[in-house]
Motif scaffolding. Structure first.
Motif, short mmCIF file in Angstrom:
data_model
loop_
_atom_site.label_atom_id
_atom_site.label_comp_id
_atom_site.label_asym_id
_atom_site.label_seq_id
_atom_site.Cartn_x
_atom_site.Cartn_y
_atom_site.Cartn_z
N HIS A 248 27.21 -52.55 -70.20
CA HIS A 248 28.05 -51.93 -69.18
C HIS A 248 28.98 -52.97 -68.55
O HIS A 248 30.12 -52.66 -68.21
N HIS A 249 28.49 -54.21 -68.43
CA HIS A 249 29.29 -55.24 -67.77
C HIS A 249 30.26 -55.95 -68.72
O HIS A 249 31.06 -56.78 -68.25
N VAL A 250 30.21 -55.66 -70.01
CA VAL A 250 31.20 -56.23 -70.92
C VAL A 250 32.15 -55.16 -71.45
O VAL A 250 32.98 -55.43 -72.30
N MET A 251 32.04 -53.93 -70.91
CA MET A 251 32.87 -52.83 -71.39
C MET A 251 34.18 -52.70 -70.63
O MET A 251 34.98 -51.81 -70.90
N GLY A 252 34.40 -53.58 -69.68
CA GLY A 252 35.62 -53.49 -68.90
C GLY A 252 36.82 -54.08 -69.62
O GLY A 252 36.73 -54.57 -70.76
N GLU A 253 37.94 -54.05 -68.94
CA GLU A 253 39.19 -54.57 -69.50
C GLU A 253 40.11 -54.94 -68.36
O GLU A 253 40.14 -54.27 -67.33
N LEU A 254 40.85 -56.01 -68.55
CA LEU A 254 41.76 -56.47 -67.52
C LEU A 254 43.05 -56.94 -68.18
O LEU A 254 43.04 -57.91 -68.95
N GLU A 255 44.14 -56.22 -67.91
CA GLU A 255 45.45 -56.56 -68.44
C GLU A 255 45.40 -56.80 -69.95
O GLU A 255 45.95 -57.77 -70.47
N GLY A 256 44.69 -55.89 -70.64
CA GLY A 256 44.62 -55.94 -72.09
C GLY A 256 43.55 -56.84 -72.66
O GLY A 256 43.32 -56.86 -73.87
N ARG A 257 42.84 -57.59 -71.81
CA ARG A 257 41.79 -58.51 -72.28
C ARG A 257 40.44 -57.80 -72.15
O ARG A 257 39.96 -57.53 -71.04
N LYS A 258 39.81 -57.53 -73.28
CA LYS A 258 38.53 -56.85 -73.29
C LYS A 258 37.45 -57.73 -72.64
O LYS A 258 37.36 -58.92 -72.91
N GLY A 259 36.63 -57.09 -71.80
CA GLY A 259 35.51 -57.80 -71.18
C GLY A 259 35.88 -58.76 -70.07
O GLY A 259 35.00 -59.43 -69.52
N ALA A 260 37.17 -58.84 -69.72
CA ALA A 260 37.59 -59.79 -68.70
C ALA A 260 37.35 -59.24 -67.30
O ALA A 260 37.37 -58.04 -67.07
N TRP A 261 37.11 -60.16 -66.36
CA TRP A 261 36.95 -59.83 -64.95
C TRP A 261 37.93 -60.68 -64.15
O TRP A 261 38.28 -61.80 -64.56
N GLY A 262 38.36 -60.16 -63.00
CA GLY A 262 39.32 -60.92 -62.21
C GLY A 262 39.21 -60.63 -60.73
O GLY A 262 38.49 -59.73 -60.30
N TYR A 263 39.92 -61.45 -59.96
CA TYR A 263 39.99 -61.28 -58.51
C TYR A 263 41.26 -60.50 -58.16
O TYR A 263 42.34 -60.78 -58.69
N VAL A 264 41.15 -59.56 -57.25
CA VAL A 264 42.31 -58.80 -56.80
C VAL A 264 43.02 -59.58 -55.71
O VAL A 264 42.38 -60.08 -54.77
N ALA A 265 44.32 -59.72 -55.84
CA ALA A 265 45.11 -60.43 -54.82
C ALA A 265 44.92 -59.77 -53.46
O ALA A 265 45.06 -58.55 -53.32
N GLY A 266 44.56 -60.57 -52.47
CA GLY A 266 44.33 -60.05 -51.13
C GLY A 266 42.95 -59.46 -50.93
O GLY A 266 42.64 -58.93 -49.86
N GLY A 267 42.10 -59.53 -51.96
CA GLY A 267 40.75 -58.96 -51.87
C GLY A 267 40.68 -57.60 -52.51
O GLY A 267 41.69 -56.97 -52.84
N MET A 268 39.45 -57.09 -52.67
CA MET A 268 39.23 -55.83 -53.38
C MET A 268 39.87 -54.63 -52.68
O MET A 268 40.08 -53.59 -53.28
N GLY A 269 40.17 -54.79 -51.41
CA GLY A 269 40.88 -53.72 -50.72
C GLY A 269 42.22 -53.42 -51.35
O GLY A 269 42.77 -52.33 -51.18
N GLY A 270 42.77 -54.39 -52.10
CA GLY A 270 44.03 -54.19 -52.79
C GLY A 270 43.96 -53.08 -53.82
O GLY A 270 44.95 -52.37 -54.05
N VAL A 271 42.79 -52.90 -54.46
CA VAL A 271 42.61 -51.80 -55.42
C VAL A 271 42.70 -50.47 -54.68
O VAL A 271 43.42 -49.55 -55.08
#
Length: 550
Positions: A248-271
């Protein structure tokens, strides 16, 4: 989209919502008395899709902040914390595209490297596996390819409503035959795995230690990988089925990169702000400080449709009158496993932690390992298992598993110059302490001090750098963010509570026993995790006879 011409009586018996506070505090103008759909407990993504389809929608948020657990709070002056949810990956890419979240302000800092595991006993570190085992270094790309194939096969299931076995035996023959089409994504997943299906079945059902032992020999590597199998779950690496949590934790995707995780600019409230911006741009009414007391068959705010982003327990055991629900259904919901091992500690520091395994460079500039997940007390899987055993007996772990993140290493706007915000996602801590002891301030501080002692062992000087801290035990996560038992998934990720059994058997297709009331949060398939509202796949939830669906 649901046709506005259908009256309340035909769509369903006329739901209404009774709120405790009626003073306007949101972005959508005055709260009206009637909507086509009302979303409670956040769920701005669902509201955006409904409003985009022409369904007049309102969002009622209990707290003063939008987004459930995906919020940014300045709980210590000058320091902005992603107070609960702290990393982004599981937001489905098509949602980001279709709702144009970047246009509404969403920015993400990708992390590279992904993980850093200092080893306390000999002062070494590793993000190049060959330092521990050249054999494991050669095996690791093959292991990633093995998991990637499974992820690719299962990925479409995340965007499809789960199979509904009850629909196969209910209604006219044609309707039952149509329900069988729900098996297609499952069958395609099986065909994609081919002859390796038995091996992949083992990944989903076996303890993660058994899987990792087949691939690797280095304990620090196995323990680091095992953290993804137990993170947020009251399970041990030796628990059968823990392999799925890793998946479940490797099924994500970030800007086309499979399994990647990232920080949201300004904190998670940005989402949350970006998704709310998308919903508001399409005309949704969004209100904060509007806690819903009950879902009634009466007056106040009428709606043809109600989407609950709250947990199954809060939705069905607190908001809906019990006489409106079948006894067997209520029993299933009441018995859901919501145990959580998590205590989240948000820390403000006046300088970067400097690890014995990788000391800081001059001028206090962040190094590559400062931007990733730093795993402490993860030298071997037995350490994780012992920590789990202690919490299972009602005691906080004496050597807790710690995932340390420093989002300000990539986003300097979160803290004053030279300072940083540190997220400590720790486990294992029980919801209820042994002997009936309360999680009072003394117990909270005792545990936080223990965690800080362990961080200090890996990074001397950490305790002296602390400016302030915010401690969120399982009961605090439940009270503040509405997470049942403090569970970030709204319920255990065990196989008996997944797919067509989530939240309960026969009601996995987002619908409930009350026509027009749907569950769309983490307690429904596919269980995205704290702070990320789930969105129905195209076509929406499966219709009940005589019911209008979006």
């Amino acid at each position: 989209a649901m046709a506005a011409r259908h009256g309340l009586g035909r769509a369903w018996a006329g739901c209404s919502l009774q709120g405790r506070r009626l003073a306007h505090a949101g972005a959508g103008g005055q709260l009206q008395r009637e909507y086509d759909a009302v979303v409670i407990g956040g769920g701005n993504a669902g509201a955006a899709y409904l409003q985009k389809s022409g369904v007049r929608t309102a969002v009622l948020e209990r707290r003063h902040l939008l987004g459930g657990a995906a919020v940014t709070e300045e709980i210590i002056p000058g320091f902005k914390f992603s107070r609960a949810s702290y990393l982004l990956s599981l937001l489905r890419p098509q949602i980001s595209t279709e709702l144009e979240l970047q246009r509404h302000g969403l920015r993400v800092y990708a992390r590279d490297p992904y993980s850093f595991t200092p080893v306390l006993e000999d002062g070494q570190t590793q993000w190049q596996i060959a330092q521990f085992s050249s054999k494991d270094a050669q095996a690791y790309p093959k292991y990633e390819a093995f998991l990637s194939r499974l992820v690719s096969a299962l990925d479409p299931l995340l965007d499809a409503a789960p199979v509904d076995p009850a629909a196969w035996s209910q209604g006219p023959l044609l309707q039952r035959l149509r329900a069988l089409r729900g098996l297609q994504p499952l069958l395609r997943a099986g065909l994609a795995l081919g002859k390796q299906l038995p091996q992949y079945y083992q990944v989903l059902t076996a303890p993660i230690t058994r899987i990792l032992d087949l691939w690797f020999e280095s304990e620090p590597l196995k323990a680091t990988l095992a953290t993804d199998a137990v993170i947020g779950a009251m399970t041990s690496p030796y628990t059968p089925g823990s392999g799925y949590v890793l998946l479940h934790h490797v099924m994500g995707e970030l800007e086309g990169r499979k399994g990647a995780w990232g920080y949201v600019a300004g904190g998670m409230g940005g989402v949350s702000q970006a998704i709310a911006g998308a919903a508001a741009a399409h005309g949704a009414d969004i209100f904060t400080e509007k806690p819903v007391a009950r879902v009634l068959m009466g007056t106040e705010v009428k709606s043809k449709l109600v989407l609950s982003n709250a947990s199954a327990q809060l939705t069905y055991l607190k908001l809906v009158p019990p006489e409106q629900l079948p006894e067997e259904f209520l029993q299933h919901v009441a018995q859901l496993d919501t145990r959580s091992p998590v205590t989240k500690i948000n820390v403000a520091v006046d300088r970067l932690p400097s690890f014995l395994a990788a000391p800081n460079a001059g001028a206090g500039r962040p190094l590559p390992h400062h931007q990733c997940s730093i795993h402490l007390n993860c030298e071997d899987t037995d350490l994780l298992h012992r920590a789990f055993q202690e919490a299972s007996s009602g005691e906080p772990s004496t050597r807790p598993m710690i995932e340390l993140c420093i989002p300000s290493a990539l986003d300097p706007t979160l803290a004053p110059p030279g300072c940083h915000v540190v997220s400590l996602f720790t486990q294992y801590t029980p919801y209820a302490l042994a002997g009936g002891r309360p999680w009072d301030e003394q117990e909270q501080n005792a545990y936080a001090d223990r965690v800080f002692d362990w961080v200090e062992a890996y990074a001397p000087g950490f305790k002296a750098s602390v400016v302030g801290r915010d401690i969120l035990t399982p009961p605090a996560l439940e009270k503040i963010f509405g997470l049942p038992g403090g569970n970030i998934f709204h319920g255990a990720m065990s196989l008996d509570q997944l797919y067509f059994a989530r939240p309960v058997p026969s009601y996995s297709g987002y619908r409930s026993p009350i026509p027009g009331l749907y569950l769309c949060g983490s307690g429904a398939h596919p269980a995205a995790g704290t702070g990320l509202a789930q969105v129905w796949p195209r076509g929406g939830p499966r219709q009940q006879e005589g019911e209008v669906c979006p």
